[in-house]
Design a protein around this motif. Structure first.
Motif, short mmCIF file in Angstrom:
data_model
loop_
_atom_site.label_atom_id
_atom_site.label_comp_id
_atom_site.label_asym_id
_atom_site.label_seq_id
_atom_site.Cartn_x
_atom_site.Cartn_y
_atom_site.Cartn_z
N ALA A 73 71.40 66.42 20.88
CA ALA A 73 71.86 67.16 22.18
C ALA A 73 73.29 66.95 22.43
CB ALA A 73 71.18 66.76 23.11
N PHE A 239 69.42 68.23 29.65
CA PHE A 239 68.76 68.17 28.41
C PHE A 239 67.31 67.84 28.59
CE2 PHE A 239 66.99 65.78 24.84
CZ PHE A 239 67.04 66.98 24.05
N ASP A 243 64.20 70.50 28.53
CA ASP A 243 63.25 70.13 27.27
C ASP A 243 61.88 69.94 27.77
OD1 ASP A 243 63.81 70.15 24.33
OD2 ASP A 243 62.77 68.27 24.61
N GLY A 250 66.31 72.53 25.55
CA GLY A 250 67.32 71.61 26.00
C GLY A 250 68.63 71.75 25.09
N LEU A 251 68.54 72.14 23.89
CA LEU A 251 69.71 72.30 23.11
C LEU A 251 70.52 73.39 23.45
CD1 LEU A 251 67.95 71.86 19.41
CD2 LEU A 251 69.21 70.11 20.95
N VAL A 254 72.34 72.45 26.97
CA VAL A 254 73.54 71.57 26.92
C VAL A 254 74.79 72.31 25.91
CG1 VAL A 254 72.19 69.54 26.77
CG2 VAL A 254 72.69 70.50 24.35
#
Length: 618
Positions: A73, A239, A243, A250-251, A254
């Motif tokens: 992340a 993140f 997530d 979450g990727l 961010v």
């Protein structure tokens, strides 16, 4: 025996070993001019399945997966922070096509290769194929730094890697949710609604966090010394929340957050980005060591000829075909299309996410889910090694290197700067003279030199000057404070050992003197701007001389006792700018560049009998 050795290794020692191997591999790669990722991969395999010194899943237990996830992340966030929309310029069309057309086509081609070549089931192939869209910013960035590509192909590869990382992870999520629906016989519309909600939440969270952080920093709601800690905490929070709502979203969150901050024009952006780059170097090396060391010999032994055939098909068909189709009929040249098509290294995200989904597929009853992790590792290892060694030669063959030999950027147009640039040009080195004052560049233009009219620290310079062509900078304006600013600001990018400036005029009052810790290194005789230009007015000139067995450095010194060495160019094309305390190399074939008084003899007698000495007069 390997288990006993790994079990006996303290977790703290394990962390220290990972750090030492990661950073040591990067340093050794820099020293040997080799791809850093290749050495990290070898180091991880050596201490893991090779010697059994480190088994991360045993040393770090359940913390292994969260550590890798957080590291990925942060890496993606730093990648997002490097994506300034202004730097996209003429590569925008190509990037859009690679993401909107190339990614879906790559997903389909990868899934087909997994099913028909590797022998995986269609559900497993669909999930793994989505992950294979990613091309790995963790490996692309070091490769681009080493290959020194021209601006547009470098931008295409860099943007594709950053943007497609979260896209690939989300593609895998979509495929996995559909597999779960088919396995559990739940509502397809419910799964799609959950996926849409998760993606929308990730986009909103990332944009909101970026907007809020920018507002807080601009309104001085966060003190300067706390900006980086606040940034890290917010990053981890975004993140984790995203997530939690949808795995791997979450990727995306961010990345959007980093992209927002990168294009907000924050005054402290440069400092934050440099800190993030340093953190990323540590994280990339650490994660690669961990993932390579965590592979077992049993897992590696499951790789057979079908795995090899799968890797070959991906490299030669599943990667190039979607890229060539998506870039067809665009403004991207055929050379650039070929370079992008045959450059697709996979990295940390692929191994980490593939391992996660492989375990989940196996838990659902898909036995071939256990093959996902070793196939992912084989693909990463093969592409990292292949592209790490072939990107530079391929770019050179296609004429897409920014320059064969990096040159010198001289800031400040003057008689001295023009004479130095002219003799560097005669040595076939890239050289450019930049100055905010158009009149100061007149002599450089008359000499046919490349010039840039403007502030070298401006955004216009970032867009119009291909800094990759230069690895050394000389600040030589008539303004000592500006020279110091240029040298200090560009030192992290060029390397402090490659930044030089003319000597500052000694200030009579301490209150007007600049700190000695700022600025660049001394060059030549350590003259001030006025002293350097006065030499030329007093009939001095720049000369280049080739050293040989018959005409050594000692011979040169005897012939030119008053000469001041400025630089030497080695037989292999390596240029060094010399300071007052730096000795020139004595290697045979070295070209020595110096300032010396003009000779009084006739022009036809200026060369020695073997024609080794040439000169450039103003």
């Amino acid at each position: 025996m390997a288990t006993a050795a790994s079990a006996g290794l303290d977790p703290v020692l394990g962390f220290a070993l990972v750090g030492a191997l990661g950073v040591g591999s990067q340093w050794l790669a820099w020293k040997l001019r080799l791809p850093a990722i290749v050495l990290m991969l070898l180091a991880g395999l050596a201490v893991g399945p090779g010697l059994g010194l480190l088994t991360p899943s045993e040393q770090f237990g359940f913390l292994m997966q969260p550590m890798v996830a957080i590291a990925v992340a942060i890496i993606l966030f730093e990648g997002g922070m490097s994506l300034s929309l202004k730097s996209l310029s003429d590569a925008a069309t190509g990037v859009r096509r690679l993401v909107l057309i190339g990614a879906p086509l790559g997903w389909a081609a990868s899934a087909a290769a997994l099913h028909w070549i590797a022998g995986l089931s269609w559900p497993t192939s669909a999930v793994f194929g989505g992950i294979m869209i990613v091309t790995g910013p963790t490996v692309i960035a070091p490769m681009l730094r080493q290959a020194r590509l021209k601006k547009r192909p470098a931008a295409l590869l860099h943007w594709e890697a950053i943007v497609n990382d979260p896209v690939g992870a989300l593609a895998a999520v979509l495929a996995f949710e559909l597999v779960v629906v088919l396995a559990d016989a739940t509502s397809l519309s419910h799964a799609l609604a959950q996926l849409t909600l998760g993606v929308a939440t990730a986009l909103v969270l990332g944009a909101a966090a970026g907007w809020g952080l920018v507002r807080a920093f601009r309104n001085a709601l966060v003190p300067e010394y706390m900006k980086v800690p606040v940034l890290f905490v917010l990053l981890l929070g975004v993140f984790a929340v995203s997530d939690h709502l949808l795995h791997e979203s979450g990727l995306l969150a961010v990345t959007v957050m980093g992209l927002w901050i990168a294009n907000a024009g924050l005054p402290s952006y440069v400092e934050m980005r440099r800190f993030k780059e340093h953190a990323t170097v540590l994280l990339v090396s650490g994660v690669f060591i961990l993932l390579a060391a965590n592979m077992s010999l049993e897992t590696l032994m499951t790789l057979d000829w079908t795995a090899l055939a799968f890797v070959v098909v991906v490299i030669l068909v599943a990667r190039p075909l979607p890229v060539l189709v998506s870039l067809a009929f665009s403004n991207i040249t055929w050379r650039e299309r070929l370079l992008v098509a045959f450059t697709g290294p996979r990295g940390v995200v692929l191994v980490a996410v593939a391992g996660l989904f492989g375990e989940r597929l196996a838990a659902l009853g898909f036995e071939d889910g256990s093959r996902v992790a070793p196939l992912a590792f084989a693909l990463v290892a093969a592409t990292v090694v292949l592209h790490g060694f072939t990107l530079t030669p391929l770019a050179r063959a296609l004429g897409l290197n920014a320059t064969e030999t990096p040159g010198v950027l001289i800031v400040g147009g003057s008689r001295w700067s023009t004479a130095l640039a002219a003799v560097l040009k005669e040595l076939d080195l890239p050289v450019m003279v930049a100055d905010p004052n158009h009149a100061h560049l007149r002599m450089a233009r008359e000499e046919g030199l490349d010039t840039f009219w403007g502030d070298i620290l401006s955004e216009a310079a970032e867009d119009r000057v291909d800094l990759v062509s230069y690895d050394k900078i000389v600040a030589a304006t008539d303004n000592d404070a500006y020279n110091t600013l240029v040298a200090t600001d560009l030192a992290p990018e060029f390397g402090r050992e490659n930044v030089f400036q003319l000597k500052r005029v000694r200030q009579a009052s301490a209150r007007h003197a600049l700190p000695a810790t700022l600025g660049g290194q001394a060059i030549g005789a350590n003259d001030t701007y006025f002293e350097a230009n006065a030499r030329l007015a007093e009939d001095w000139e720049f000369r280049s001389t080739t050293l040989s067995k018959a005409f050594t450095l000692q011979d040169w010194r005897e012939c030119h006792p008053a000469a001041v060495p400025i630089a030497d160019l080695g037989p292999n094309g390596t240029l060094r700018l010399l300071g007052p305390e730096t000795e020139p190399k004595e290697t045979e074939g070295t070209r020595l560049l110096a300032m010396a008084p003009k000779r009084l003899e006739r022009k036809e007698d200026r060369r020695d009998p073997e024609g080794r000495d040439t000169l450039k007069a103003e």
